[in-house]
Enzyme design. Structure first.
Site, PDB file in Angstrom:
ATOM      1  N   SER A 159       0.804  -1.219   0.000  1.00 60.01           N
ATOM      2  CA  SER A 159       0.000   0.000   0.000  1.00 60.01           C
ATOM      3  C   SER A 159       0.838   1.271   0.000  1.00 60.01           C
ATOM      4  CB  SER A 159      -0.938   0.026   1.212  1.00 60.01           C
ATOM      5  OG  SER A 159      -0.226   0.270   2.396  1.00 60.01           O
ATOM      6  N   LYS A 197       1.335   3.993   7.429  1.00 57.00           N
ATOM      7  CA  LYS A 197       0.614   4.873   6.527  1.00 57.00           C
ATOM      8  C   LYS A 197       1.067   6.323   6.736  1.00 57.00           C
ATOM      9  CE  LYS A 197      -2.348   1.925   4.628  1.00 57.00           C
ATOM     10  NZ  LYS A 197      -1.689   0.703   5.105  1.00 57.00           N
TER      11      LYS A 197
END
Length: 238
Positions: A159, A197
């Site tokens: 991701s 993230k």
């Protein structure tokens, strides 16, 4: 390694299957774990399935099968609720790349440098349980280090590929409990699952932004996300 909530849910499903022959409903699981949202149960189910503890049977409602149990049962499993009363704001941001230290020996115990503990794996994808136990050390070039306590995590998932962080990389993390908007962090969601993230803030909203268009940005309330560390370096083995 299971989190306490994962372990608690697994044992609840196991006991219900033994007693009634059918798994509990999501509503029953939510009540048993004292959660306020079925989405929390859904994440726990996904995590248990990814780790091979349960299996969802196709084409059958409420069809769960316990594949295996943990080797030991931890006493005193704590309960904790998901917080409510939150209206999210949309948060937008741009991507930035992290340049790795390209060294075949960076992720080993050999060579000169500073020994840093590797604390398991971190999800760059669907959140997984982390930070885990100290598994081994890696040697990090001194110039990558600043003041404070540091640790390393092995990246699992894709991701963050547009930020230059690939599956199998090792990230160097400075242990902090706060970060600026736009920094890449190790974030713990609902005290259960951790992910790597980019952090974004707007008003009372906290977003965990992926660097891959195949993953959506997830937005949380301010008390759902706690920062465990900030990315300060990237190591890649060739």
């Amino acid at each position: 390694m299971l989190t306490r909530k994962q372990h608690e849910l697994l044992m609840f499903i196991h006991e219900r299957l033994k007693e009634a022959g059918i798994p509990p409903s999501y509503e029953e699981m939510k009540g048993a774990l004292d959660l306020k949202s079925k989405s929390g149960i859904h994440r726990l189910i996904m995590s248990l399935e990814e780790r091979g503890f349960i299996r969802r049977l196709p084409n059958r409602a409420r069809a769960l099968e316990v594949v295996r149990l943990p080797e030991s049962v931890s006493p005193g499993l704590a309960s904790g609720g998901r917080r409510g009363g939150f209206s999210p704001n949309v948060i937008e941001g741009s991507l930035g790349r992290v340049k790795p230290v390209e060294s075949g020996g960076a992720a080993s115990d050999d060579g000169a440098g500073i020994a840093i503990p590797v604390m398991g794996r971190i999800a760059a994808g669907v959140p997984i349980s982390a930070i885990q136990d100290h598994s081994h050390n890696i040697t990090v070039p001194p110039e990558m280090m600043g003041h404070g306590e540091h640790f390393a995590l092995e990246v699992n998932g894709d991701s963050m590929i547009e930020a230059g962080i690939l599956d199998g990389d090792t990230v160097l993390i400075k242990k902090v409990n706060n970060a600026q908007s736009g920094e890449i962090v190790v974030a713990l969601v609902d005290d259960e699952e951790a992910t790597l993230k980019r952090l974004r803030r707007k008003g009372h909203s906290v977003a965990l932004e992926a660097a891959n268009p195949n993953y959506e940005t997830r937005i949380y309330g301010p008390d759902q996300v706690s920062v465990q560390g900030r990315l300060v370096g990237l190591l890649r083995r060739y």
